[in-house]
Scaffold this motif. Structure first.
Motif, PDB file in Angstrom:
ATOM      1  N   GLY A  23     -14.420  -1.300 -33.595  1.00  0.00           N
ATOM      2  CA  GLY A  23     -15.376  -0.397 -32.951  1.00  0.00           C
ATOM      3  C   GLY A  23     -16.484  -1.172 -32.258  1.00  0.00           C
ATOM      4  O   GLY A  23     -16.882  -0.844 -31.135  1.00  0.00           O
ATOM      5  N   ARG A  24     -17.017  -2.211 -32.944  1.00  0.00           N
ATOM      6  CA  ARG A  24     -18.067  -3.013 -32.333  1.00  0.00           C
ATOM      7  C   ARG A  24     -17.544  -3.747 -31.101  1.00  0.00           C
ATOM      8  O   ARG A  24     -18.228  -3.844 -30.080  1.00  0.00           O
ATOM      9  N   SER A  25     -16.337  -4.276 -31.207  1.00  0.00           N
ATOM     10  CA  SER A  25     -15.745  -4.973 -30.061  1.00  0.00           C
ATOM     11  C   SER A  25     -15.541  -4.021 -28.890  1.00  0.00           C
ATOM     12  O   SER A  25     -15.859  -4.348 -27.735  1.00  0.00           O
ATOM     13  N   VAL A  26     -15.026  -2.833 -29.175  1.00  0.00           N
ATOM     14  CA  VAL A  26     -14.792  -1.850 -28.108  1.00  0.00           C
ATOM     15  C   VAL A  26     -16.104  -1.379 -27.513  1.00  0.00           C
ATOM     16  O   VAL A  26     -16.219  -1.178 -26.294  1.00  0.00           O
ATOM     17  N   ARG A  27     -17.122  -1.204 -28.367  1.00  0.00           N
ATOM     18  CA  ARG A  27     -18.433  -0.780 -27.845  1.00  0.00           C
ATOM     19  C   ARG A  27     -18.960  -1.801 -26.844  1.00  0.00           C
ATOM     20  O   ARG A  27     -19.490  -1.436 -25.790  1.00  0.00           O
ATOM     21  N   ARG A  28     -18.827  -3.093 -27.154  1.00  0.00           N
ATOM     22  CA  ARG A  28     -19.281  -4.127 -26.214  1.00  0.00           C
ATOM     23  C   ARG A  28     -18.496  -4.056 -24.901  1.00  0.00           C
ATOM     24  O   ARG A  28     -19.066  -4.181 -23.827  1.00  0.00           O
ATOM     25  N   ARG A  29     -17.193  -3.865 -25.004  1.00  0.00           N
ATOM     26  CA  ARG A  29     -16.379  -3.792 -23.793  1.00  0.00           C
ATOM     27  C   ARG A  29     -16.721  -2.571 -22.953  1.00  0.00           C
ATOM     28  O   ARG A  29     -16.833  -2.656 -21.727  1.00  0.00           O
ATOM     29  N   LEU A  30     -16.873  -1.449 -23.624  1.00  0.00           N
ATOM     30  CA  LEU A  30     -17.230  -0.230 -22.889  1.00  0.00           C
ATOM     31  C   LEU A  30     -18.603  -0.360 -22.245  1.00  0.00           C
ATOM     32  O   LEU A  30     -18.807   0.043 -21.100  1.00  0.00           O
ATOM     33  N   GLN A  31     -19.542  -0.923 -23.013  1.00  0.00           N
ATOM     34  CA  GLN A  31     -20.887  -1.086 -22.471  1.00  0.00           C
ATOM     35  C   GLN A  31     -20.870  -2.033 -21.280  1.00  0.00           C
ATOM     36  O   GLN A  31     -21.588  -1.831 -20.287  1.00  0.00           O
ATOM     37  N   SER A  32     -20.020  -3.054 -21.337  1.00  0.00           N
ATOM     38  CA  SER A  32     -19.890  -3.974 -20.203  1.00  0.00           C
ATOM     39  C   SER A  32     -19.311  -3.265 -18.989  1.00  0.00           C
ATOM     40  O   SER A  32     -19.754  -3.480 -17.856  1.00  0.00           O
ATOM     41  N   SER A  33     -18.317  -2.393 -19.216  1.00  0.00           N
ATOM     42  CA  SER A  33     -17.726  -1.636 -18.107  1.00  0.00           C
ATOM     43  C   SER A  33     -18.738  -0.679 -17.499  1.00  0.00           C
ATOM     44  O   SER A  33     -18.838  -0.549 -16.272  1.00  0.00           O
ATOM     45  N   VAL A  34     -19.492  -0.003 -18.349  1.00  0.00           N
ATOM     46  CA  VAL A  34     -20.526   0.909 -17.853  1.00  0.00           C
ATOM     47  C   VAL A  34     -21.613   0.140 -17.117  1.00  0.00           C
ATOM     48  O   VAL A  34     -22.117   0.581 -16.070  1.00  0.00           O
ATOM     49  N   ALA A  35     -21.970  -1.037 -17.639  1.00  0.00           N
ATOM     50  CA  ALA A  35     -22.997  -1.862 -16.981  1.00  0.00           C
ATOM     51  C   ALA A  35     -22.539  -2.290 -15.597  1.00  0.00           C
ATOM     52  O   ALA A  35     -23.350  -2.365 -14.658  1.00  0.00           O
ATOM     53  N   LEU A  36     -21.238  -2.567 -15.456  1.00  0.00           N
ATOM     54  CA  LEU A  36     -20.713  -2.953 -14.137  1.00  0.00           C
ATOM     55  C   LEU A  36     -20.862  -1.803 -13.150  1.00  0.00           C
ATOM     56  O   LEU A  36     -21.265  -2.008 -12.000  1.00  0.00           O
ATOM     57  N   VAL A  37     -20.549  -0.594 -13.586  1.00  0.00           N
ATOM     58  CA  VAL A  37     -20.747   0.580 -12.727  1.00  0.00           C
ATOM     59  C   VAL A  37     -22.224   0.766 -12.427  1.00  0.00           C
ATOM     60  O   VAL A  37     -22.618   1.048 -11.286  1.00  0.00           O
ATOM     61  N   SER A  38     -23.056   0.614 -13.440  1.00  0.00           N
ATOM     62  CA  SER A  38     -24.499   0.753 -13.262  1.00  0.00           C
ATOM     63  C   SER A  38     -25.026  -0.243 -12.235  1.00  0.00           C
ATOM     64  O   SER A  38     -25.826   0.099 -11.358  1.00  0.00           O
ATOM     65  N   GLU A  39     -24.546  -1.493 -12.327  1.00  0.00           N
ATOM     66  CA  GLU A  39     -24.984  -2.526 -11.381  1.00  0.00           C
ATOM     67  C   GLU A  39     -24.527  -2.180  -9.967  1.00  0.00           C
ATOM     68  O   GLU A  39     -25.290  -2.304  -9.008  1.00  0.00           O
ATOM     69  N   THR A  40     -23.271  -1.779  -9.843  1.00  0.00           N
ATOM     70  CA  THR A  40     -22.695  -1.545  -8.523  1.00  0.00           C
ATOM     71  C   THR A  40     -23.261  -0.299  -7.859  1.00  0.00           C
ATOM     72  O   THR A  40     -23.552  -0.309  -6.658  1.00  0.00           O
ATOM     73  N   ARG A  41     -23.401   0.768  -8.638  1.00  0.00           N
ATOM     74  CA  ARG A  41     -23.750   2.072  -8.060  1.00  0.00           C
ATOM     75  C   ARG A  41     -25.239   2.384  -8.074  1.00  0.00           C
ATOM     76  O   ARG A  41     -25.682   3.252  -7.316  1.00  0.00           O
ATOM     77  N   VAL A  42     -25.999   1.702  -8.905  1.00  0.00           N
ATOM     78  CA  VAL A  42     -27.437   2.009  -8.988  1.00  0.00           C
ATOM     79  C   VAL A  42     -28.292   0.770  -8.735  1.00  0.00           C
ATOM     80  O   VAL A  42     -29.134   0.747  -7.832  1.00  0.00           O
ATOM     81  N   VAL A  43     -28.055  -0.279  -9.520  1.00  0.00           N
ATOM     82  CA  VAL A  43     -28.942  -1.448  -9.463  1.00  0.00           C
ATOM     83  C   VAL A  43     -28.859  -2.153  -8.111  1.00  0.00           C
ATOM     84  O   VAL A  43     -29.889  -2.473  -7.505  1.00  0.00           O
ATOM     85  N   GLU A  44     -27.642  -2.405  -7.626  1.00  0.00           N
ATOM     86  CA  GLU A  44     -27.497  -3.141  -6.367  1.00  0.00           C
ATOM     87  C   GLU A  44     -28.098  -2.383  -5.176  1.00  0.00           C
ATOM     88  O   GLU A  44     -28.802  -2.995  -4.358  1.00  0.00           O
ATOM     89  N   PRO A  45     -27.855  -1.064  -5.014  1.00  0.00           N
ATOM     90  CA  PRO A  45     -28.534  -0.357  -3.924  1.00  0.00           C
ATOM     91  C   PRO A  45     -30.058  -0.418  -4.034  1.00  0.00           C
ATOM     92  O   PRO A  45     -30.748  -0.588  -3.029  1.00  0.00           O
ATOM     93  N   VAL A  46     -30.577  -0.287  -5.253  1.00  0.00           N
ATOM     94  CA  VAL A  46     -32.021  -0.383  -5.446  1.00  0.00           C
ATOM     95  C   VAL A  46     -32.510  -1.792  -5.108  1.00  0.00           C
ATOM     96  O   VAL A  46     -33.544  -1.974  -4.452  1.00  0.00           O
ATOM     97  N   SER A  47     -31.748  -2.795  -5.547  1.00  0.00           N
ATOM     98  CA  SER A  47     -32.121  -4.184  -5.272  1.00  0.00           C
ATOM     99  C   SER A  47     -32.130  -4.457  -3.770  1.00  0.00           C
ATOM    100  O   SER A  47     -33.040  -5.133  -3.264  1.00  0.00           O
ATOM    101  N   ARG A  48     -31.132  -3.937  -3.057  1.00  0.00           N
ATOM    102  CA  ARG A  48     -31.108  -4.126  -1.596  1.00  0.00           C
ATOM    103  C   ARG A  48     -32.308  -3.461  -0.941  1.00  0.00           C
ATOM    104  O   ARG A  48     -32.882  -3.996   0.013  1.00  0.00           O
ATOM    105  N   GLU A  49     -32.685  -2.311  -1.450  1.00  0.00           N
ATOM    106  CA  GLU A  49     -33.833  -1.609  -0.867  1.00  0.00           C
ATOM    107  C   GLU A  49     -35.128  -2.365  -1.148  1.00  0.00           C
ATOM    108  O   GLU A  49     -36.025  -2.421  -0.303  1.00  0.00           O
TER     109      GLU A  49
END
Length: 576
Positions: free
Chosen positions: A530-556
């Protein structure tokens, strides 16, 4: 005359060096203004951006035209004696004059240039200025024979001629009731290299000239001359107080480096001095560049009102982690983690449980299979998970996390840029949950992976069952033989207990104990997975967060900082 020529030749290299230096500075500031305009497009006041783009276009056109000619425009209100002053400056009656009504309906040009100069240079410049009424002033030398373009013995200063030419423009009155006259004046105010504002003692404080022109062009004082005409109508004791009053008004307009000049087109007072001032500007051959620099500075100051006071920092690791964690909670990562642990325990029981009862585990529904996450071969691009749809609370949690992130990122920015940063962060809001769902579906959960400890436990379980079955068959055989009245040797015993019975009891007891122990181990293993999967899922969500939210904000944010730096360089020549 020879001495004057030598003085002019001696000063020419210095003037050229200054011009070249100004050209380099102008290039840098124009480039920065272009960066500011591009960065501010759609983000800051559209009118300011439009005016900045107009400055760039005007600069591009002016720099393609003759750099050797200086264009001086005479601006004035009705009755200021502007055309009379123009005639006095030229020395030829070119402009029509009248006391109370505007008589100049279109721009009129007096051109001074070298005898060997290309007339096309001045013509192209006047074509750009849309001046059709143009006159090349002829000069007379010692033989009194008119000589075209002789620069009027450098415009009656009897000095060595400059390297460039001079164009004087008499313009319509800026307070004319005819709209086309005002349009010509406003256009020329943005095009000529040097602006000469002609005021008169009666209307020198008129709001039209000060509000619409002088205060609006306060950044152009380096290429501006202000003259008080018709001083012959004042007594000697009145001239200085009027000049002082005018200077005070100019300071209020933001023009702090200009002193009003007293002139009279009737008596000739101050005419030679005004010519000398204009000649000095022409000799420097930098008026066109100084004018463009002033235009760039004015546009930059207007844009600077919408620039951040300080450089905006990029979102830090903590802010990005908080956003990813909040989005993970909203999409239901913990639901998946619980399903992974439950699925692991079921699989472990089905593999390592007591063989006589472990089949019952297969009858229980697998939570990962119900979420469509059991198959490792599922394509997240086409297969959606079966996670519960986000309710109002979960959607509000996701939206709130994005909003807080963008608000923190835009803190310290002007309203326009703060809105742009927020809009960049929420631009993908409608599809964000779909991207998160695909990220969860595409994460390797090791859903079907078997732990290594399962195999020895399963072997022991089957061995224990085999022992129990052997004992049971032994007892069954003994019972059958006894029933048939056969004589058999005594059954082996251990500590008084029959071996077959011990085999049955030991086999069954070992299976049960081992099943209970494997269940406990499975719970610990499920927690680890469960802990291993939580880290993997959180990493996948973080990638989406970076791509869809953080990077556009950073560019702005980068765009906001680029705008700030570009405006600073365009306005002051530095990025501080």
């Amino acid at each position: 005359m020879q001495e004057a020529s030598e003085r002019s030749a001696a000063t020419m290299p210095k003037g050229r060096k200054t011009t070249e230096a100004s050209a380099g500075e102008l290039d840098s500031r124009l480039e920065s203004l272009e960066q500011a305009v591009e960065a501010g497009q759609g983000r800051v006041d559209g009118a300011a951006v439009k005016r900045g783009r107009a400055v760039l276009e005007r600069a591009s056109l002016r720099r393609k035209l003759s750099a050797d000619h200086t264009v001086v425009g005479f601006f004035g209100a009705t009755g200021s004696g502007k055309s009379s002053l123009f005639n006095a400056m030229v020395g030829v009656e070119l402009a029509r004059t009248a006391a109370t009504r505007p008589t100049t309906s279109q721009a009129l040009a007096a051109v001074y240039e070298h005898p060997g100069a290309q007339a096309a240079d001045a013509d192209e410049l006047l074509d750009w200025l849309e001046v059709r009424d143009r006159h090349t002033i002829e000069d007379a030398h010692e033989t009194e024979t008119p000589r075209r373009g002789g620069l009027g013995r450098w415009w009656r200063g009897e000095a060595a001629p400059p390297a460039g030419g001079l164009i004087l423009l008499d313009l319509p009155d800026f307070d004319s009731t005819a709209r086309e006259h005002r349009e010509v004046v406003q256009r020329m105010a943005g095009q000529v290299d040097v602006l000469v504002f002609v005021l008169d003692p009666q209307k020198y404080a008129d709001a039209v000239v000060h509000q619409d022109f002088l205060s609006a062009l306060a950044t152009h004082d380096a290429v501006m001359l202000v003259v008080l005409n018709q001083v012959d109508r004042l007594s000697e004791s009145e001239v200085q107080p009027v000049l002082s009053s005018l200077s005070s008004i100019l300071e209020n307009d933001g023009i702090r480096h200009q002193q009003a000049r007293a002139v009279s087109a009737v008596t000739g007072q101050g005419i030679d001095e005004l010519r000398s001032d204009i000649r000095a500007i022409v000799d420097r051959r930098s008026a066109a560049q100084q004018r463009l620099l002033a235009d760039v500075r004015q546009s930059a100051e207007e844009l600077a009102a919408q620039a951040a006071a300080d450089e905006l920092p990029q979102p830090g690791r903590r802010e990005r982690d908080v956003l990813a964690e909040s989005l993970g909670n909203a999409i239901g990562i913990e639901t998946v983690v619980r399903a992974v642990k439950r699925s692991y325990r079921l699989d472990a029981t089905a593999f390592t449980g007591w063989p006589l009862t472990k089949w019952m585990a297969k009858l229980r529904p697998d939570p990962l299979r119900r979420l469509n996450l059991k198959s490792a071969e599922a394509n997240p691009e086409v297969n959606r998970t079966s996670l519960p749809a986000l309710g109002a609370a979960q959607r509000a949690m996701a939206d709130g996390a994005v909003r807080r992130f963008t608000e923190d990122a835009g803190r310290g920015a002007p309203d326009a840029w703060r809105d742009a940063i927020r809009d960049a962060g929420i631009a993908d809001r409608e599809e964000l949950t779909q991207h998160l769902d695909r990220a969860v579906g595409g994460t390797d959960l090791n859903a079907s992976a078997k732990s290594r400890w399962w195999y020895p436990v399963a072997i022991v379980q089957w061995a224990a069952l085999a022992v129990a079955l052997a004992g049971a068959l032994w007892l069954l055989g003994l019972a059958a033989v006894s029933y048939l009245q056969f004589e058999l040797p005594p059954t082996p015993r251990v500590e008084g207990f029959p071996v077959p019975t011990l085999l049955v009891v030991a086999g069954l007891l070992a299976g049960v104990v081992l099943a209970l122990a494997s269940a406990a181990i499975a719970r610990a293993g499920a927690a680890l997975r469960g802990r291993s999967v939580r880290r993997r899922l959180q990493s996948s969500v973080a990638l989406v967060s970076e791509t869809r939210v953080v990077e556009p904000v950073s560019r702005e944010i980068d765009r906001c900082n680029t705008f700030r730096r570009a405006v600073a360089i365009a306005g002051r020549g530095d990025s501080k």
